[in-house]
Scaffold this motif. Structure first.
Motif, PDB file in Angstrom:
ATOM      1  N   GLN A   1       4.399   6.448   8.067  1.00 54.93           N
ATOM      2  CA  GLN A   1       4.642   5.716   9.311  1.00 54.93           C
ATOM      3  C   GLN A   1       3.684   6.167  10.406  1.00 54.93           C
ATOM      4  OE1 GLN A   1       8.781   6.179  10.331  1.00 54.93           O
ATOM      5  NE2 GLN A   1       9.495   5.459   8.336  1.00 54.93           N
TER       6      GLN A   1
ATOM      7  N   THR B   1       0.244   4.716   9.693  1.00 51.22           N
ATOM      8  CA  THR B   1       0.162   3.306  10.066  1.00 51.22           C
ATOM      9  C   THR B   1       0.039   3.148  11.572  1.00 51.22           C
ATOM     10  OG1 THR B   1       1.469   2.681   8.121  1.00 51.22           O
ATOM     11  CG2 THR B   1       1.315   1.069   9.893  1.00 51.22           C
TER      12      THR B   1
ATOM     13  N   HIS C   1      -3.190   1.427  13.567  1.00 49.18           N
ATOM     14  CA  HIS C   1      -3.092   0.336  14.529  1.00 49.18           C
ATOM     15  C   HIS C   1      -3.657   0.752  15.882  1.00 49.18           C
ATOM     16  CE1 HIS C   1       0.340  -1.713  12.047  1.00 49.18           C
ATOM     17  NE2 HIS C   1      -0.813  -1.656  11.411  1.00 49.18           N
TER      18      HIS C   1
ATOM     19  N   THR D   1      -3.877  -2.899   8.449  1.00 48.80           N
ATOM     20  CA  THR D   1      -3.672  -1.788   7.521  1.00 48.80           C
ATOM     21  C   THR D   1      -2.248  -1.271   7.602  1.00 48.80           C
ATOM     22  OG1 THR D   1      -5.988  -1.107   7.600  1.00 48.80           O
ATOM     23  CG2 THR D   1      -4.387   0.565   6.951  1.00 48.80           C
ATOM     24  N   THR D   2      -1.639  -1.065   6.434  1.00 48.77           N
ATOM     25  CA  THR D   2      -0.299  -0.487   6.330  1.00 48.77           C
ATOM     26  C   THR D   2      -0.324   0.585   5.264  1.00 48.77           C
ATOM     27  OG1 THR D   2       0.740  -2.597   6.911  1.00 48.77           O
ATOM     28  CG2 THR D   2       2.141  -0.933   5.866  1.00 48.77           C
TER      29      THR D   2
ATOM     30  N   ARG E   1       1.878   3.474   2.932  1.00 51.03           N
ATOM     31  CA  ARG E   1       3.187   3.808   2.374  1.00 51.03           C
ATOM     32  C   ARG E   1       3.198   5.192   1.734  1.00 51.03           C
ATOM     33  NH1 ARG E   1       4.692   0.574   5.339  1.00 51.03           N
ATOM     34  NH2 ARG E   1       5.821  -1.367   4.940  1.00 51.03           N
TER      35      ARG E   1
ATOM     36  N   GLN F   1       1.010  -1.194   0.403  1.00 53.59           N
ATOM     37  CA  GLN F   1      -0.064  -0.415   1.031  1.00 53.59           C
ATOM     38  C   GLN F   1      -1.349  -1.224   0.963  1.00 53.59           C
ATOM     39  OE1 GLN F   1       0.135   3.734   1.353  1.00 53.59           O
ATOM     40  NE2 GLN F   1      -1.707   4.068   0.153  1.00 53.59           N
TER      41      GLN F   1
ATOM     42  N   THR G   1      -5.058  -2.832   3.171  1.00 54.57           N
ATOM     43  CA  THR G   1      -6.058  -2.659   4.214  1.00 54.57           C
ATOM     44  C   THR G   1      -7.121  -3.726   4.038  1.00 54.57           C
ATOM     45  OG1 THR G   1      -7.475  -1.038   5.335  1.00 54.57           O
ATOM     46  CG2 THR G   1      -7.536  -1.063   2.926  1.00 54.57           C
TER      47      THR G   1
END
Length: 523
Positions: free
Chosen positions: A162, A165, A169, A176-177, A179, A189, A191
């Motif tokens: 978290q 991420t 940002h 992009t996220t 995990r 996950q 990008t």
């Protein structure tokens, strides 16, 4: 025409004598091999560009101009490019003084159970932060990435993801996220090539004092020699990192930073069909677009000039849990250099550390508002994101665990040996210059360089800063001021002994030129 033909004929005749025949044959063989290599690279690059999973981008790191783009905003799996953000968060914690290179990193059962490639440390064992960094940039060790993530995420890799991420940002990596900390398969996950280019530039600009780790070609981990997966470092002029990655779903990924003369680019290749095809495509992109990059458009300090790391870095074996507090600094070769070029650059501009509070248990970190950016680079022209708020926890010492010797597993060509040798330890003795100071320190103007959870760490921070401050800190007195915050005792790392505000401000400016954030205040 006939005269020219005669010249050619005589030339051929002269090299066709028995004495020179073998030389001529060798010359033809060399030329044949060279042409073959060029043709193979060209074929690989063309095939890679036609690959339906392929995405790529090349960015002029001085101007932010996109020199080449194909599917650059399509969502892709990052694979081990994820570790670039894990390292970004690690470097940030080092710079803030929350951890040190010799801080023990504990391995939970979850970290130890990660799939290869890995260092192979058992649950309950530890490595140092520096060994973790080297394990990520060379071997792309999944277990070390998870262990670092858990330590920085307060014991939870999910929490760390978290934070990753949120940091992405804040850097403008809006698609992009994360995990997990290592990039092992997770369908959530994602990008893009453009986001990875932004992260590559951010790593250079924000942490030049640590960026040299990315060019490490090999390091010794106990009795093992671990060599880098990044085959372009050392083989392509100007390439100084950054990271490779591979999973079956992602394909073969690569982010490369290149600096030649006054030009600098960052290239990204994602979804490659194979290691050779991916590398050939990157070579092709570098050869094609580096000449088109601007030699102006930004100061030479926009991208830090990090010298290459030593070819081999030696570290001791993993450390037994019960002796974790006695770990010495592990790097025995020259450490990656600190560059003054980090000051006042874009993508994030790093503001001074004010009267911040670093809380050890279940509290948040407060920092000053970031200053406005000073770069015209459209890719990165935004304020430096504030350090990610974190929650941490204290890891209890565990019973001694023997050094692991896992069974070798079948891994892709970019993965290596996972065995680990027997445990060794080292100890440190505090330097006489790190003696405890008075509770409040000298009166008058002071310069604060950070806050640490222990007096020793505060004095370590001051000792490192003083060595870089030059004449401005020659007569300064380092001291640590204890204060309570949320039930925890923390220490402000400060220099005192300044006659007036001007002297304190000048000292702080000298530190900033050396890449050390600080602020001046009346005591």
């Amino acid at each position: 025409m006939q005269a020219k033909s005669g010249i050619v004929s005589r030339s051929v005749s002269s090299v066709s004598s028995p004495r020179s025949g073998s030389f001529f044959a060798r010359l033809l063989a060399i030329l044949s091999v060279a042409v073959t290599i060029v043709m193979v690279d060209s074929v690989n690059a063309d095939a890679e560009a036609a690959n339906p999973k392929y995405a790529g981008i090349v960015v002029d790191a001085k101007t932010g101009n996109v020199l080449y783009s194909e599917n650059a905003d399509r969502l892709q799996y990052p694979a081990s490019l994820t570790k670039m953000m894990t390292l970004y968060m690690t470097f940030e914690a080092l710079e803030q003084g929350r951890i040190r290179l010799d801080t023990p990193v504990p391995f939970s059962a979850h970290a130890a159970a990660q799939a290869p490639t890995k260092l192979g440390v058992r649950a309950g064992g530890t490595i140092t932060v520096e060994q973790g960094i080297l394990g990520l940039v060379t071997l792309s060790a999944n277990d070390a990435a998870t262990a670092l993530g858990e330590m920085l995420g307060g014991g939870s890799e999910d929490r760390f993801a978290q934070l990753m991420t949120a940091k992405a940002h804040a850097l403008g990596m809006t698609r992009t996220t994360y995990r997990n900390a290592n990039g092992l398969p997770n369908t959530a996950q994602m990008t893009t090539a453009r986001d990875q280019a932004r992260l590559g530039i951010a790593l250079r600009q924000h942490f030049p004092q640590y960026y040299g780790y990315f060019s490490t070609r090999a390091f010794k981990f106990g009795s093992r020699t671990i060599r880098s997966h990044n085959r372009l470092v050392g083989s392509v002029r100007g390439v100084d990192g950054i990271k490779t990655g591979y999973t079956r779903a992602a394909g073969f990924n690569l982010v490369s930073s290149v600096q030649v003369d006054d030009k600098s680019i960052v290239g990204v290749v994602m979804g490659g069909a194979s290691t050779p095809a991916r590398d050939a495509q990157m070579r092709n992109l570098i050869a094609t677009y580096l000449p088109k990059a601007s030699s102006r458009g930004g100061s030479s300090a926009l991208i830090a000039q990090a010298a290459p790391a030593p070819a081999m870095i030696v570290t001791p074996a993993p450390v037994q849990p019960q002796k974790a507090q006695q770990v010495a600094k592990t790097i025995t070769a020259a450490q990656p250099p600190v560059s003054a070029a980090a000051a006042d650059i874009s993508l994030p501009h790093k503001g001074p550390l004010p009267d911040a509070r670093y809380q050890v248990a279940e509290t948040e970190v407060a920092y000053a508002e970031a200053a406005a950016p000073k770069s015209d680079n459209p890719l990165v022209a935004q304020p430096m994101p504030a350090p990610t708020k974190v929650k941490t926890m204290t890891f209890k010492q565990q019973a001694a665990v023997a050094a692991p010797k896992p069974t070798p597993a079948s891994v892709p060509s970019e993965q290596g040996d996972t065995s680990v040798d027997n445990v060794t330890t080292a100890s440190t003795t505090p330097s006489p210059t790190r003696a405890a100071s008075t509770s409040n320190g000298p009166a008058g103007w002071v310069v604060q360089v950070g806050i640490s959870p222990s007096r020793q760490m505060a004095m370590d921070l001051l000792e490192g800063a003083k060595s870089k401050g030059g004449k401005a800190l020659a007569s300064a007195k380092p001291f640590a001021v204890a204060y309570a915050a949320g039930g925890d005792q923390l220490y402000r790392a400060r220099f005192g002994g300044f006659d007036d505000q001007r002297d304190a401000v000048n000292a702080c400016k000298a530190l900033k030129r050396a890449g050390i954030k600080c602020w001046a205040a009346a005591q």
